[in-house]
Design a protein around this motif. Structure first.
Motif, PDB file in Angstrom:
ATOM      1  N   TYR A   1      63.430  42.721  -0.520  1.00 38.05           N
ATOM      2  CA  TYR A   1      63.776  42.977   0.881  1.00 38.05           C
ATOM      3  C   TYR A   1      63.598  44.480   1.106  1.00 38.05           C
ATOM      4  CZ  TYR A   1      66.493  43.225   5.227  1.00 38.05           C
ATOM      5  OH  TYR A   1      66.891  43.448   6.521  1.00 38.05           O
ATOM      6  N   LEU A   2      62.515  44.853   1.787  1.00 33.98           N
ATOM      7  CA  LEU A   2      62.185  46.262   2.012  1.00 33.98           C
ATOM      8  C   LEU A   2      62.446  46.643   3.458  1.00 33.98           C
ATOM      9  CD1 LEU A   2      60.832  48.994   1.237  1.00 33.98           C
ATOM     10  CD2 LEU A   2      58.631  47.914   1.798  1.00 33.98           C
ATOM     11  N   ASP A   3      63.195  47.729   3.665  1.00 31.11           N
ATOM     12  CA  ASP A   3      63.442  48.240   5.006  1.00 31.11           C
ATOM     13  C   ASP A   3      63.086  49.718   5.038  1.00 31.11           C
ATOM     14  OD1 ASP A   3      64.127  48.387   7.634  1.00 31.11           O
ATOM     15  OD2 ASP A   3      66.289  48.251   7.336  1.00 31.11           O
ATOM     16  N   VAL A   4      62.346  50.127   6.052  1.00 30.24           N
ATOM     17  CA  VAL A   4      61.934  51.524   6.193  1.00 30.24           C
ATOM     18  C   VAL A   4      62.450  52.057   7.520  1.00 30.24           C
ATOM     19  CG1 VAL A   4      59.993  53.112   6.387  1.00 30.24           C
ATOM     20  CG2 VAL A   4      59.855  51.180   4.804  1.00 30.24           C
ATOM     21  N   GLY A   5      63.195  53.153   7.462  1.00 31.49           N
ATOM     22  CA  GLY A   5      63.700  53.773   8.681  1.00 31.49           C
ATOM     23  C   GLY A   5      64.645  52.898   9.481  1.00 31.49           C
ATOM     24  N   GLY A   6      65.242  51.886   8.826  1.00 32.66           N
ATOM     25  CA  GLY A   6      66.169  50.995   9.507  1.00 32.66           C
ATOM     26  C   GLY A   6      65.502  50.011  10.455  1.00 32.66           C
ATOM     27  N   TYR A   7      64.148  49.939  10.416  1.00 27.85           N
ATOM     28  CA  TYR A   7      63.434  49.081  11.362  1.00 27.85           C
ATOM     29  C   TYR A   7      63.800  47.618  11.190  1.00 27.85           C
ATOM     30  CZ  TYR A   7      59.706  46.388  13.550  1.00 27.85           C
ATOM     31  OH  TYR A   7      59.017  45.462  14.298  1.00 27.85           O
ATOM     32  N   ARG A   8      63.792  47.125   9.954  1.00 25.47           N
ATOM     33  CA  ARG A   8      64.012  45.695   9.736  1.00 25.47           C
ATOM     34  C   ARG A   8      65.411  45.278  10.184  1.00 25.47           C
ATOM     35  NH1 ARG A   8      60.983  42.292   6.868  1.00 25.47           N
ATOM     36  NH2 ARG A   8      59.926  43.944   5.705  1.00 25.47           N
ATOM     37  N   LYS A   9      66.405  46.118   9.896  1.00 26.48           N
ATOM     38  CA  LYS A   9      67.773  45.805  10.303  1.00 26.48           C
ATOM     39  C   LYS A   9      67.881  45.754  11.825  1.00 26.48           C
ATOM     40  CE  LYS A   9      72.576  47.240   9.582  1.00 26.48           C
ATOM     41  NZ  LYS A   9      73.470  48.227   8.922  1.00 26.48           N
ATOM     42  N   HIS A  10      67.260  46.730  12.494  1.00 26.85           N
ATOM     43  CA  HIS A  10      67.288  46.758  13.959  1.00 26.85           C
ATOM     44  C   HIS A  10      66.549  45.565  14.533  1.00 26.85           C
ATOM     45  CE1 HIS A  10      67.062  48.202  18.077  1.00 26.85           C
ATOM     46  NE2 HIS A  10      65.745  48.064  18.034  1.00 26.85           N
ATOM     47  N   ARG A  11      65.366  45.256  13.967  1.00 27.23           N
ATOM     48  CA  ARG A  11      64.561  44.139  14.450  1.00 27.23           C
ATOM     49  C   ARG A  11      65.294  42.810  14.269  1.00 27.23           C
ATOM     50  NH1 ARG A  11      61.224  42.195  18.151  1.00 27.23           N
ATOM     51  NH2 ARG A  11      59.801  40.596  17.342  1.00 27.23           N
ATOM     52  N   GLU A  12      66.036  42.698  13.182  1.00 31.23           N
ATOM     53  CA  GLU A  12      66.798  41.473  12.933  1.00 31.23           C
ATOM     54  C   GLU A  12      67.828  41.244  14.030  1.00 31.23           C
ATOM     55  OE1 GLU A  12      69.826  39.718   9.520  1.00 31.23           O
ATOM     56  OE2 GLU A  12      68.133  40.992   8.913  1.00 31.23           O
ATOM     57  N   GLN A  13      68.485  42.313  14.470  1.00 34.18           N
ATOM     58  CA  GLN A  13      69.462  42.193  15.548  1.00 34.18           C
ATOM     59  C   GLN A  13      68.783  41.809  16.867  1.00 34.18           C
ATOM     60  OE1 GLN A  13      72.778  42.231  15.033  1.00 34.18           O
ATOM     61  NE2 GLN A  13      72.163  42.421  12.889  1.00 34.18           N
ATOM     62  N   VAL A  14      67.591  42.368  17.114  1.00 35.64           N
ATOM     63  CA  VAL A  14      66.842  42.031  18.324  1.00 35.64           C
ATOM     64  C   VAL A  14      66.460  40.559  18.308  1.00 35.64           C
ATOM     65  CG1 VAL A  14      64.669  42.395  19.565  1.00 35.64           C
ATOM     66  CG2 VAL A  14      65.941  44.359  18.670  1.00 35.64           C
ATOM     67  N   ILE A  15      65.986  40.078  17.162  1.00 39.54           N
ATOM     68  CA  ILE A  15      65.561  38.677  17.042  1.00 39.54           C
ATOM     69  C   ILE A  15      66.740  37.730  17.270  1.00 39.54           C
ATOM     70  CG2 ILE A  15      64.740  36.943  15.402  1.00 39.54           C
ATOM     71  CD1 ILE A  15      62.983  39.165  14.190  1.00 39.54           C
ATOM     72  N   LYS A  16      67.885  38.070  16.713  1.00 36.92           N
ATOM     73  CA  LYS A  16      69.071  37.230  16.911  1.00 36.92           C
ATOM     74  C   LYS A  16      69.472  37.211  18.385  1.00 36.92           C
ATOM     75  CE  LYS A  16      70.997  37.639  12.246  1.00 36.92           C
ATOM     76  NZ  LYS A  16      72.124  38.134  11.412  1.00 36.92           N
ATOM     77  N   GLY A  17      69.310  38.354  19.069  1.00 37.19           N
ATOM     78  CA  GLY A  17      69.609  38.403  20.497  1.00 37.19           C
ATOM     79  C   GLY A  17      68.670  37.502  21.283  1.00 37.19           C
ATOM     80  N   LEU A  18      67.374  37.503  20.911  1.00 35.90           N
ATOM     81  CA  LEU A  18      66.401  36.630  21.567  1.00 35.90           C
ATOM     82  C   LEU A  18      66.729  35.166  21.302  1.00 35.90           C
ATOM     83  CD1 LEU A  18      63.101  38.555  20.720  1.00 35.90           C
ATOM     84  CD2 LEU A  18      64.246  38.445  22.943  1.00 35.90           C
TER      85      LEU A  18
END
Length: 239
Positions: free
Chosen positions: A163-180
């Motif tokens: 599980y690779l995350d760079v610059g917090g992008y994946r964590k932020h994107r995960e929250q966006v996806i859950k919101g969608l």
């Protein structure tokens, strides 16, 4: 532990890069022996010979070098102390070294933390100007993650996931996806009809499926062909 591979390529540099990629190390961490320089050949390439190299990587020496340079701002390093000595898996080391080499190669410098939990290796990179390693809609990050998984599993007897995350992008994107996903569920409940979400990568679709699997009144499945494959949220009739 010492590992050696022999690789061929159109040029010596190509062969060396292929060997370093398989070993998951940098050129500075390896010993390179040129077996065959290679020749271009004559007309239409007739008689051309590939270059051949023998590359040896000593993971123990590399670990010592990493430790001694850990205080440099331009060096990636893992500072998680929950795994020490033999508890640090070879797969984790190989994955972290590969990520550091790739990011350094595209001019991204910062800090890297890594740790292993069960069959998952978590790698997090923080630093400035990480955009080049993320890419449009995270495509570059997905590509690096894919290659890192291959490298890690070459160094592990059991299947592992990185599980690779760079610059917090994946964590932020995960929250966006859950919101969608939440919005899609709301629309399904209001209309009683299925809702097709935006096209997502396989990893992002898995987040939606997992997030909504226990939500009452809806079910999910994927439709379409990559790269336009989407998650479809469908109402489930009450029994």
């Amino acid at each position: 532990m010492e590992k050696t591979v022999i690789k061929t390529g159109a040029t010596v540099d190509e062969a060396i890069e292929a060997a370093l990629s398989e070993l998951g190390c940098t050129k500075e961490q390896a010993t390179v022996e040129v077996i065959e320089e290679g020749t271009e050949g004559g007309f239409l390439g007739l008689g051309r010979k590939d270059a051949e190299v023998k590359v040896t990587f000593n993971s123990e020496e590399a670990a010592e070098e990493t430790s001694s340079s850990a205080e440099s701002d331009d060096t990636y390093y893992g500072d998680d102390e929950s795994f020490e000595g033999d508890a640090v898996s070879e797969a984790e080391d190989a994955a972290a070294n590969f990520v550091a080499e790739v990011l350094s190669g595209i001019g991204i410098h910062g800090n890297m933390d890594s740790y292993r939990e069960d069959d998952t290796i978590y790698i997090s990179v923080t630093g400035s100007d990480c955009g080049a390693a993320i890419g449009r809609h995270g495509e570059t990050l997905e590509a690096i993650s894919y290659m890192t998984n291959l490298i890690a599993n070459k160094h592990s007897e059991q299947r592992v996931h990185v599980y690779l995350d760079v610059g917090g992008y994946r964590k932020h994107r995960e929250q966006v996806i859950k919101g969608l996903a939440d919005k899609a569920v709301t629309r399904v409940r209001r209309s009683g009809r299925k809702v097709v979400m935006e096209a997502m990568s396989p990893a992002e679709r898995r987040i939606v499926h997992s997030y909504l699997q226990d939500v009452p009144g809806v079910s999910t499945h994927s439709e379409g062909v990559e790269p336009n494959r989407c998650v479809v949220v469908t109402p489930v009739e009450k029994k």
